[in-house]
Design a protein around this motif. Structure first.
Motif, PDB file in Angstrom:
ATOM      1  N   TRP A   1       4.130   4.619   5.016  1.00 12.60           N
ATOM      2  CA  TRP A   1       2.811   5.251   4.866  1.00 12.60           C
ATOM      3  C   TRP A   1       1.760   4.152   4.862  1.00 12.60           C
ATOM      4  CZ3 TRP A   1      -0.255   4.698   0.214  1.00 12.60           C
ATOM      5  CH2 TRP A   1      -1.457   5.384   0.253  1.00 12.60           C
ATOM      6  N   LEU A   2       0.707   4.364   5.636  1.00 14.24           N
ATOM      7  CA  LEU A   2      -0.390   3.395   5.702  1.00 14.24           C
ATOM      8  C   LEU A   2      -1.707   4.149   5.666  1.00 14.24           C
ATOM      9  CD1 LEU A   2      -0.828   0.303   5.991  1.00 14.24           C
ATOM     10  CD2 LEU A   2      -1.228   0.702   8.425  1.00 14.24           C
ATOM     11  N   SER A   3      -2.637   3.635   4.867  1.00 12.37           N
ATOM     12  CA  SER A   3      -3.929   4.295   4.676  1.00 12.37           C
ATOM     13  C   SER A   3      -5.034   3.253   4.692  1.00 12.37           C
ATOM     14  CB  SER A   3      -3.935   5.051   3.341  1.00 12.37           C
ATOM     15  OG  SER A   3      -5.229   5.537   3.036  1.00 12.37           O
ATOM     16  N   PRO A   4      -6.244   3.615   5.113  1.00  9.70           N
ATOM     17  CA  PRO A   4      -7.357   2.662   5.025  1.00  9.70           C
ATOM     18  C   PRO A   4      -7.668   2.330   3.571  1.00  9.70           C
ATOM     19  CG  PRO A   4      -8.128   4.818   5.707  1.00  9.70           C
ATOM     20  CD  PRO A   4      -6.653   4.889   5.744  1.00  9.70           C
ATOM     21  N   PHE A   5      -7.972   1.074   3.322  1.00  5.90           N
ATOM     22  CA  PHE A   5      -8.281   0.612   1.965  1.00  5.90           C
ATOM     23  C   PHE A   5      -9.732   0.149   1.898  1.00  5.90           C
ATOM     24  CE2 PHE A   5      -8.642  -2.836  -1.156  1.00  5.90           C
ATOM     25  CZ  PHE A   5      -8.193  -2.186  -2.297  1.00  5.90           C
ATOM     26  N   THR A   6     -10.433   0.624   0.888  1.00  7.41           N
ATOM     27  CA  THR A   6     -11.809   0.196   0.624  1.00  7.41           C
ATOM     28  C   THR A   6     -11.905  -0.173  -0.846  1.00  7.41           C
ATOM     29  OG1 THR A   6     -12.621   1.728   2.314  1.00  7.41           O
ATOM     30  CG2 THR A   6     -14.239   0.807   0.776  1.00  7.41           C
ATOM     31  N   LYS A   7     -12.284  -1.392  -1.121  1.00  7.53           N
ATOM     32  CA  LYS A   7     -12.328  -1.884  -2.488  1.00  7.53           C
ATOM     33  C   LYS A   7     -13.268  -1.030  -3.340  1.00  7.53           C
ATOM     34  CE  LYS A   7     -13.097  -6.105  -5.174  1.00  7.53           C
ATOM     35  NZ  LYS A   7     -13.500  -7.523  -5.116  1.00  7.53           N
ATOM     36  N   GLY A   8     -12.782  -0.636  -4.502  1.00  8.97           N
ATOM     37  CA  GLY A   8     -13.576   0.136  -5.435  1.00  8.97           C
ATOM     38  C   GLY A   8     -13.472   1.638  -5.266  1.00  8.97           C
ATOM     39  N   GLU A   9     -12.851   2.107  -4.175  1.00 14.11           N
ATOM     40  CA  GLU A   9     -12.722   3.534  -3.953  1.00 14.11           C
ATOM     41  C   GLU A   9     -11.315   4.019  -4.312  1.00 14.11           C
ATOM     42  OE1 GLU A   9     -13.970   4.771  -0.129  1.00 14.11           O
ATOM     43  OE2 GLU A   9     -15.987   3.891  -0.285  1.00 14.11           O
ATOM     44  N   GLU A  10     -11.122   5.343  -4.275  1.00 12.63           N
ATOM     45  CA  GLU A  10      -9.868   5.945  -4.695  1.00 12.63           C
ATOM     46  C   GLU A  10      -8.826   5.870  -3.579  1.00 12.63           C
ATOM     47  OE1 GLU A  10      -8.095  10.279  -6.151  1.00 12.63           O
ATOM     48  OE2 GLU A  10     -10.194  10.048  -5.563  1.00 12.63           O
TER      49      GLU A  10
ATOM     50  N   ASN B   1      -2.250   5.992  -8.461  1.00 11.28           N
ATOM     51  CA  ASN B   1      -3.566   5.491  -8.068  1.00 11.28           C
ATOM     52  C   ASN B   1      -3.451   3.996  -7.789  1.00 11.28           C
ATOM     53  OD1 ASN B   1      -6.242   5.130  -7.555  1.00 11.28           O
ATOM     54  ND2 ASN B   1      -6.920   5.317  -9.678  1.00 11.28           N
ATOM     55  N   ILE B   2      -3.691   3.610  -6.553  1.00 11.04           N
ATOM     56  CA  ILE B   2      -3.570   2.206  -6.132  1.00 11.04           C
ATOM     57  C   ILE B   2      -4.947   1.564  -6.231  1.00 11.04           C
ATOM     58  CG2 ILE B   2      -2.903   0.659  -4.265  1.00 11.04           C
ATOM     59  CD1 ILE B   2      -1.085   2.897  -3.213  1.00 11.04           C
ATOM     60  N   LYS B   3      -5.053   0.567  -7.105  1.00  9.29           N
ATOM     61  CA  LYS B   3      -6.330  -0.111  -7.334  1.00  9.29           C
ATOM     62  C   LYS B   3      -6.581  -1.254  -6.356  1.00  9.29           C
ATOM     63  CE  LYS B   3      -7.606   2.138 -11.111  1.00  9.29           C
ATOM     64  NZ  LYS B   3      -8.861   2.930 -11.194  1.00  9.29           N
ATOM     65  N   THR B   4      -5.544  -2.068  -6.118  1.00 13.07           N
ATOM     66  CA  THR B   4      -5.710  -3.251  -5.270  1.00 13.07           C
ATOM     67  C   THR B   4      -4.489  -3.423  -4.381  1.00 13.07           C
ATOM     68  OG1 THR B   4      -4.729  -4.722  -6.911  1.00 13.07           O
ATOM     69  CG2 THR B   4      -7.115  -4.420  -7.003  1.00 13.07           C
ATOM     70  N   THR B   5      -4.645  -4.251  -3.357  1.00  9.49           N
ATOM     71  CA  THR B   5      -3.535  -4.657  -2.498  1.00  9.49           C
ATOM     72  C   THR B   5      -3.180  -6.105  -2.813  1.00  9.49           C
ATOM     73  OG1 THR B   5      -4.886  -5.517  -0.686  1.00  9.49           O
ATOM     74  CG2 THR B   5      -4.451  -3.142  -0.719  1.00  9.49           C
TER      75      THR B   5
END
Length: 788
Positions: A201-210, A133-137
């Motif tokens: 691998w690259l995925s969209p990141f949204t703060k606070g989401e999984e 589970n990635i919390k932050t970048t």
């Protein structure tokens, strides 16, 4: 409220301890009697001052205590006059509320911090289902990515994975994407030390989401080590990598912490690309892991991986801060075979049949094709997804001449931008391909069409009668550095219905984005450029050789292994003292097998070209072609290259290839005619990527002794990109080694010098030189090349 007299009294009691001490000393001075001896009368003021200062120093603590006592007394005597209630005082009430809120927030956050501090990584956790589970970048607000994940069991073997998926799966979940290759299965492809998009691998990141990665093992096992390879597209894009991460195994936490940011390059140990998490310190288990861990020893990468590595994309920049998710694309990552497979009109069966023998003849070293209708299908660009273009094109005849082509003989589909609404008056039409103005950055002399992936972009030339031809000469789209990505990358050729190009098509070199040299590319039909082949040897042997190579010889820093590209640039940053001219005697390039590459005049160029660009010089023989004439260890100026150092212009030397060339070694001979005009600091770029930085030693001027007319051997300097032991041993005395030396610095603030150079001469060396004082220089051609 306090009246004015009370306020003044309060202020008098609130003096600083120093002022209070001085007042006490003054009172003591006034109370002292004037009875002194007449002999000491002249010295009375000095004695009083010395005595007062001495007593003040010893009484500092007493004075401070008196001051604090005074403040306490003031607090007690005025307590009733100062309201401690906050009713009616809006500012104090607001501050009190903020204080309570911060206090409550701190109390609420304390348990979470304590929980993190108490977390202990378990030893050899057992399970089958792992979730990351990635919390932050590391700073990117829009995307998160990884290069790879490696999991090793307690037996040392890599864990067998039956299924891997993610949420969000990848950036193809966004509306503007659909075929991006950066999918989650790339995390398990085994290629981790890379900058190639198709292995990430690259995925969209949204703060606070999984942002989770789910991995299912073939069977439950004990985990001994996990290595996370962070996102490594480039130094800038490494901020898309994962930072704060939680890992669970069968719903039990086994790791909670931070993953190191990747370096953005390809050199260094595993610590430069992410983090390794150990779940045991048992030496036997770690020894077993090391036998299966390819990155454990030497930290090397295979030759195939380096071949597929691609230049990183330069990120877009803007002054405005926007909340929109920036567009990202995997530029240049699809292989040529994939591009061909997607083209519906390229019939693979034609590759085997070829042209009939009557249409092909061999004349010397050239293979001549005879035909009437030439069809070119452009199937890929250098990254632009909307447009494809060229600056110029010629069909080359049997003697290297350009075959005459008129607009009536040419057709294209799509023809130009006029097929798009709003572009009816665009100048970039088909006729510009053959207007003869090719070395330019003006798009008024270029051809541009709409580009659609997986569709044909045909250009047809009908000569009306059969003609003899050997290939193409192309100038790619060159409007600007950014617009060069609109240039054509892959072209397939068909002559009279027969395919003449290889299955993967011809690779077209990207435009340079400037006009510093003639960027024409020769593409012969019959000569397919050999692929860059890296020396094949076992990984263990490569590791051992790289370790020996690391000991001898030593370069400025660890160089990139076997760079491969179209254009090699030498940026000449400084000289050994001459502010007006810079030069070299010669250079040599060696291929992946260690063989010298035969360079022709069209392979070498420079900017500025030579001293002939100066108004007062016109026939100096020290031109760029002298760099490759083979006469390098000489004092004869007729076999050297010299160029002026001009204001705001960086001197460059270009070595240009028509197909990607792998280089294992470069030899450089510095300018020997006047040693202070030789190159000092320089950089080497391959297809605009920096691969080496170093200092080139000057030519030592020695006495010629009894043979003043004989040339002494001139030493050369070597840049090594290979770990071959024999080559390293042979060149150990010529490799550019580490050089120690200080750097003199001058500090300025608002154009005012606040720190001077240690060496006064440096103050003048850093200032722009007066071009009117440039000394004249000339080496005319004497009509002979005999060594003096």
């Amino acid at each position: 409220m306090l009246d004015e007299s009370q306020t003044q009294g309060t202020r008098s009691q609130l003096k600083t301890p120093d002022i209070v001490a001085d007042e006490h000393e003054e009172v003591k001075w006034r109370q002292r009697g004037p009875s002194v001896d007449l002999e000491e009368e002249d010295h009375l003021p000095m004695k009083q001052i010395e005595s007062a200062r001495s007593k003040w120093r010893h009484g500092v603590e007493e004075n401070l205590e008196e001051s604090w006592n005074s403040l306490n007394m003031f607090n007690k005597s005025h307590r009733g006059r100062i309201s401690v209630e906050f009713e009616g005082d809006v500012l104090d009430a607001y501050l009190q509320q903020e204080k309570r809120r911060l206090s409550e927030t701190t109390i609420q956050e304390e348990p979470e911090e304590v929980e993190d501090e108490d977390f202990i990584i378990p030893e050899l956790p057992y399970g089958k289902a792992m979730v990351i589970n990635i919390k932050t970048t590391w700073g990117d607000r829009h995307y998160v990515g990884l290069n790879g994940i490696e999991v090793f069991t307690s037996t040392g073997e890599p864990v067998a994975v039956t299924k891997i998926w993610a949420h969000p799966s990848d950036i193809n979940v966004l509306a503007e994407y659909g075929k991006d290759p950066r999918v989650v299965t790339n995390l398990m492809d085994g290629i981790n030390r890379t900058r190639d998009d198709i292995h990430m691998w690259l995925s969209p990141f949204t703060k606070g989401e999984e942002h989770s990665i789910y991995i299912t093992f073939e069977k439950p096992c004990q985990i001994a080590m996990i290595r996370v390879w962070n996102y490594n597209k480039s130094r800038i894009h490494s901020y898309r990598g994962a930072k704060d991460v939680e890992i669970t195994l069968d719903d039990n936490f086994i790791f909670r912490g931070e993953i190191a940011r990747a370096c953005g390059g390809v050199m260094g140990g595993t610590e430069a690309f992410g983090d390794t998490i150990l779940f045991t310190m048992d030496e036997d288990i770690l020894e077993a892991v090391s036998r299966y861990d390819e990155a454990y020893e030497g930290d090397t990468f295979s030759g195939d991986e380096w071949e597929e590595d691609v230049p990183f994309e330069r990120p877009k920049t803007a002054d405005e801060e926007t909340q929109d998710r920036p567009f990202t694309s995997a530029v240049g990552t699809r292989s040529d075979k994939q591009a061909l497979h997607d083209q519906p009109n390229v019939n693979p069966t034609h590759h085997d049949t070829g042209l009939e023998r009557s249409h092909i003849s061999v004349e010397g070293d050239a293979v001549v094709y005879s035909g009437q209708c030439l069809e070119l299908n452009f199937t890929a660009t250098w990254g632009d997804v909307h447009y494809l273009g060229l600056t110029g094109m010629e069909v080359v005849g049997r003697d290297g001449e350009s075959l005459p082509v008129t607009l009536s003989m040419v057709d294209a589909l799509p023809r130009d931008l006029h097929v798009l609404p709003g572009y009816e008056r665009d100048d970039r039409t088909l006729d510009k391909l053959f207007d003869g103005i090719n070395v330019t950055m003006s798009d008024e002399h270029m051809w541009l069409i709409p580009f659609t992936e997986d569709e044909d972009h045909m250009l047809t030339i009908n000569f009306n009668t059969p003609v003899s031809m050997v290939g193409l000469r192309l100038w790619n789209y060159n409007k600007s550095s950014d617009d060069t990505y609109r240039g054509a990358k892959i072209v397939h050729a068909v002559l009279d219905g027969k395919v003449v190009s290889p299955p993967e098509g011809y690779l077209i070199r990207k435009g340079p984005g400037n006009c510093y040299f003639d960027f024409a590319q020769e593409i012969p039909f019959a000569q397919v450029a050999p692929k860059a082949v890296m020396p094949s040897r076992p990984v263990g042997e490569a590791v051992r050789q790289s370790q020996i190579f690391g000991e001898e010889p030593s370069q400025e820093y660890e160089a990139v292994r076997m760079p491969c590209g179209f254009i090699y640039q030498l940026h000449l940053l400084s000289t050994w003292g001459d502010p007006y001219y810079v030069g070299l005697n010669g250079l040599e390039f060696y291929d992946a097998a260690g063989n010298k590459i035969d360079l022709m005049e069209n392979n070498i160029s420079a900017y500025p070209d030579s001293v002939n660009v100066l108004e007062s010089v016109s026939s100096d023989v020290r031109t760029p072609d002298k760099l490759i004439d083979g006469w390098n260890d000489t004092q004869d100026g007729r076999h050297m290259w010299l160029a002026p150092v001009l204001p705001s212009i960086l001197n460059r030397v270009y070595v240009i290839f028509d197909h990607p060339m792998t280089v294992s070694m470069i030899k450089l001979w510095n300018y020997s005619k006047t040693s202070n005009r030789g190159v000092k600091d320089f950089a080497l770029l391959v297809d605009d990527l920096l691969v080496y930085n170093g200092t080139l030693g000057p030519v030592q001027q020695v006495a010629r002794g009894i043979l003043p007319t004989c040339d002494l051997p001139q030493p050369y300097h070597t840049i090594l990109f290979t770990d071959d032991r024999e080559i390293a041993k042979r060149e150990r005395h010529t490799v550019i080694v580490k050089q120690t030396g200080g750097q003199d610095v001058q500090l300025t603030n608002d154009q005012r010098v606040v720190g001077q150079y240690t060496d006064p001469k440096q103050a003048h060396s850093k200032k722009p030189v007066n071009q009117a004082l440039r000394p004249t220089t000339s080496v005319p051609d004497k009509g002979g090349n005999r060594r003096r």
